[in-house]
Design an enzyme around this catalytic site. Structure first.
Site, mmCIF file in Angstrom:
data_model
loop_
_atom_site.group_PDB
_atom_site.id
_atom_site.type_symbol
_atom_site.label_atom_id
_atom_site.label_comp_id
_atom_site.label_asym_id
_atom_site.label_seq_id
_atom_site.Cartn_x
_atom_site.Cartn_y
_atom_site.Cartn_z
ATOM 1 C CB ILE A 15 -0.775 -0.049 1.243
ATOM 2 C CG1 ILE A 15 -1.638 -1.390 1.222
ATOM 3 C CG2 ILE A 15 -1.928 1.279 1.257
ATOM 4 C CD1 ILE A 15 -2.546 -1.416 2.688
ATOM 5 C CG ASP A 68 9.512 11.083 -2.587
ATOM 6 O OD1 ASP A 68 8.566 11.405 -3.346
ATOM 7 O OD2 ASP A 68 10.391 12.247 -2.275
ATOM 8 C CG ASN A 95 -3.784 5.681 -1.099
ATOM 9 O OD1 ASN A 95 -5.070 6.089 -1.258
ATOM 10 N ND2 ASN A 95 -2.971 5.959 -0.118
ATOM 11 N NE ARG A 129 9.923 1.658 -14.475
ATOM 12 C CZ ARG A 129 10.606 3.081 -14.722
ATOM 13 N NH1 ARG A 129 10.718 3.363 -16.251
ATOM 14 N NH2 ARG A 129 10.890 3.721 -14.163
ATOM 15 C CE1 TYR A 161 -5.705 15.006 -6.912
ATOM 16 C CE2 TYR A 161 -8.043 15.571 -7.096
ATOM 17 C CZ TYR A 161 -6.958 14.713 -6.621
ATOM 18 O OH TYR A 161 -7.344 13.641 -5.907
ATOM 19 C CE LYS A 165 -5.768 11.251 -7.783
ATOM 20 N NZ LYS A 165 -4.993 10.038 -7.111
HETATM 21 P P1 NDP Z 1 -4.012 12.115 2.656
HETATM 22 O O1 NDP Z 1 -3.512 13.370 2.508
HETATM 23 O O2 NDP Z 1 -4.824 11.937 3.833
HETATM 24 O O3 NDP Z 1 -3.139 10.854 2.363
HETATM 25 C C1 NDP Z 1 -2.328 11.006 1.151
HETATM 26 C C2 NDP Z 1 -1.265 9.838 1.240
HETATM 27 O O4 NDP Z 1 -0.126 10.027 0.070
HETATM 28 C C3 NDP Z 1 -0.317 10.088 2.561
HETATM 29 O O5 NDP Z 1 0.128 8.769 3.143
HETATM 30 C C4 NDP Z 1 0.942 10.813 1.784
HETATM 31 O O6 NDP Z 1 2.060 10.114 2.888
HETATM 32 C C5 NDP Z 1 0.956 10.063 0.674
HETATM 33 N N1 NDP Z 1 1.859 10.666 -0.417
HETATM 34 C C6 NDP Z 1 1.834 11.924 -0.754
HETATM 35 N N2 NDP Z 1 2.953 12.087 -1.486
HETATM 36 C C7 NDP Z 1 3.798 11.051 -1.766
HETATM 37 C C8 NDP Z 1 4.883 10.757 -2.197
HETATM 38 N N3 NDP Z 1 5.688 11.887 -2.769
HETATM 39 N N4 NDP Z 1 5.371 9.636 -1.797
HETATM 40 C C9 NDP Z 1 4.823 8.627 -1.221
HETATM 41 N N5 NDP Z 1 3.816 8.789 -0.452
HETATM 42 C C10 NDP Z 1 3.015 10.085 -1.022
HETATM 43 O O7 NDP Z 1 -5.178 12.011 1.394
HETATM 44 P P2 NDP Z 1 -6.235 10.660 0.968
HETATM 45 O O8 NDP Z 1 -6.145 9.531 1.913
HETATM 46 O O9 NDP Z 1 -7.389 11.363 0.884
HETATM 47 O O10 NDP Z 1 -5.522 10.519 -0.466
HETATM 48 C C11 NDP Z 1 -5.169 9.108 -0.958
HETATM 49 C C12 NDP Z 1 -5.218 9.156 -2.468
HETATM 50 O O11 NDP Z 1 -6.927 9.383 -2.403
HETATM 51 C C13 NDP Z 1 -4.922 10.237 -3.102
HETATM 52 O O12 NDP Z 1 -4.456 9.699 -4.577
HETATM 53 C C14 NDP Z 1 -5.902 11.605 -3.637
HETATM 54 O O13 NDP Z 1 -5.640 11.868 -4.634
HETATM 55 C C15 NDP Z 1 -7.153 10.405 -3.739
HETATM 56 N N6 NDP Z 1 -8.446 10.943 -3.306
HETATM 57 C C16 NDP Z 1 -8.733 11.501 -2.302
HETATM 58 C C17 NDP Z 1 -10.018 12.223 -2.117
HETATM 59 C C18 NDP Z 1 -10.427 12.705 -0.957
HETATM 60 O O14 NDP Z 1 -11.537 13.641 -1.005
HETATM 61 N N7 NDP Z 1 -9.884 12.774 0.159
HETATM 62 C C19 NDP Z 1 -11.098 11.922 -3.272
HETATM 63 C C20 NDP Z 1 -10.641 11.145 -4.439
HETATM 64 C C21 NDP Z 1 -9.511 10.567 -4.570
HETATM 65 P P3 NDP Z 1 3.253 10.978 3.219
HETATM 66 O O15 NDP Z 1 3.012 12.428 3.111
HETATM 67 O O16 NDP Z 1 3.886 10.475 4.454
HETATM 68 O O17 NDP Z 1 4.416 10.864 2.065
HETATM 69 C C1 8X3 Z 2 -10.698 14.632 -4.444
HETATM 70 C C2 8X3 Z 2 -12.076 14.877 -4.848
HETATM 71 O O1 8X3 Z 2 -13.543 16.621 -5.644
HETATM 72 O O2 8X3 Z 2 -11.826 17.480 -4.368
HETATM 73 O O3 8X3 Z 2 -10.086 13.757 -5.566
HETATM 74 O O4 8X3 Z 2 -11.330 16.742 -6.423
HETATM 75 S S1 8X3 Z 2 -11.894 16.436 -5.126
#
Ligand code: NDP
Ligand code: 8X3
Length: 261
Positions: A15, A68, A95, A129, A161, A165
């Site tokens: 994950i 990262d 994710n 990959r 963004y 996506k």
């Molecule tokens: P969070 O900000 O809570 O979680 C984002 C996660 O991504 C963190 O664990 C962060 O970890 C990790 N992350 C960010 N940049 C990096 C990086 N360079 N390398 C490794 N890990 C990284 O947000 P969400 O849980 O909501 O987001 C998870 C996914 O879901 C994202 O892809 C987001 O775009 C998507 N999403 C979110 C929605 C929402 O409304 N919340 C809706 C739809 C999609 P760390 O900073 O420790 O590296």
């Molecule tokens: C996160 C949902 O609507 O903020 O992906 O873009 S939205």
């Protein structure tokens, strides 16, 4: 899905972005399904908590390593570490990602655009990959990408963004075609608004602005998305949930959100 007899029992689940939000909830949910968790993100202190929570929920094992996804070397080191833990990966959850800023294109910042492309698009490609050699010899595995409603519909201030996506969605579709016949399935879950750290990150720590996004709305919770991930990954091997749109009941469309007073 929980307890004895889970089809995910002992399955190796990688994950990314497991330090908060959906990824941390996924560690708990796959833990409850007795999976073997391999967690990555940049904040290792938070990964330690997620791993512990996964173990408490029932995971067979839970380990973590810094990752990262914006850097090929970091992805390489992470996957070498995964290889040192297990010769196979059954589920890869791409994710890690998020949004930065909500400015119109005319006021957009290069750093924000570049980071969004690096994490949501290139990070997904790099991770896939690098992990594929650990998945290809084992038909029945799942690559599960986390997209967004933003990949389907554009909104003001969301150009980069939404583009990122939409990129995630097309990568998922291309991979589904490329891997047809290998026994690996490729899926995307595309959530709408969910209350995680997403908006705090997008608004760079502005807690008031982040809170306003969810004001009066019963948004999705991280657990809702994690439950969907477990469901997708635990279908019988001949079933692939190609694309799942998941929104809270209060959000009928990107611009149509019911808010209570
Ligand atoms: P969070 O900000 O809570 O979680 C984002 C996660 O991504 C963190 O664990 C962060 O970890 C990790 N992350 C960010 N940049 C990096 C990086 N360079 N390398 C490794 N890990 C990284 O947000 P969400 O849980 O909501 O987001 C998870 C996914 O879901 C994202 O892809 C987001 O775009 C998507 N999403 C979110 C929605 C929402 O409304 N919340 C809706 C739809 C999609 P760390 O900073 O420790 O590296
Ligand atoms: C996160 C949902 O609507 O903020 O992906 O873009 S939205």
């Amino acid at each position: 899905m929980k307890g004895r007899g889970s089809v995910l029992d002992g399955k190796r689940v990688v994950i990314t972005g497991a330090s908060s939000g959906f990824g941390a909830a996924a560690a708990r949910a796959f833990g409850a399904a007795q999976a073997h968790l391999l967690l990555g993100a940049r904040r290792v202190d938070r990964l330690a908590v997620a791993a512990q929570e996964g173990l408490s929920a029932g995971a067979r094992a839970a380990a973590f390593h810094r990752l990262d996804v914006t850097r090929t070397e970091s992805v390489g080191a992470f996957v070498e570490w995964v290889r040192s833990q297990t010769p196979r990966v059954d589920v890869l959850i791409n994710n890690a990602g998020g949004a930065l800023g909500l400015e119109p294109v005319a006021e957009g910042r290069d750093e924000d655009w570049e980071t969004m492309m690096q994490t949501n698009v290139l990070g997904l490609l790099r991770m896939t990959r690098a992990v594929l050699p650990l998945m290809l010899p084992h038909p029945g595995g799942t690559i599960l990408n986390i997209g967004s409603v933003a990949g389907h519909v554009a909104y003001e201030g969301g150009a980069a963004y939404c583009a990122a996506k939409a990129g995630e969605l097309q990568i998922t579709r291309a991979l589904r075609l490329e891997l047809c016949g290998t026994g690996l399935r490729v899926a995307t879950i595309d959530p709408g608004m969910a209350e995680t750290e997403f908006s705090m990150v997008r608004f760079k720590g502005d807690a008031d602005r982040a809170a306003k996004v969810y004001e009066g709305v019963e948004a999705l919770r991280a657990e809702d998305v994690a439950e969907a991930m477990v469901w997708v990954a635990s279908r019988p091997p001949h079933v692939c949930v190609d694309e799942m749109l998941l929104k809270c009941t209060d959000q009928a469309a990107i611009h149509k959100v019911h808010r209570r007073k």
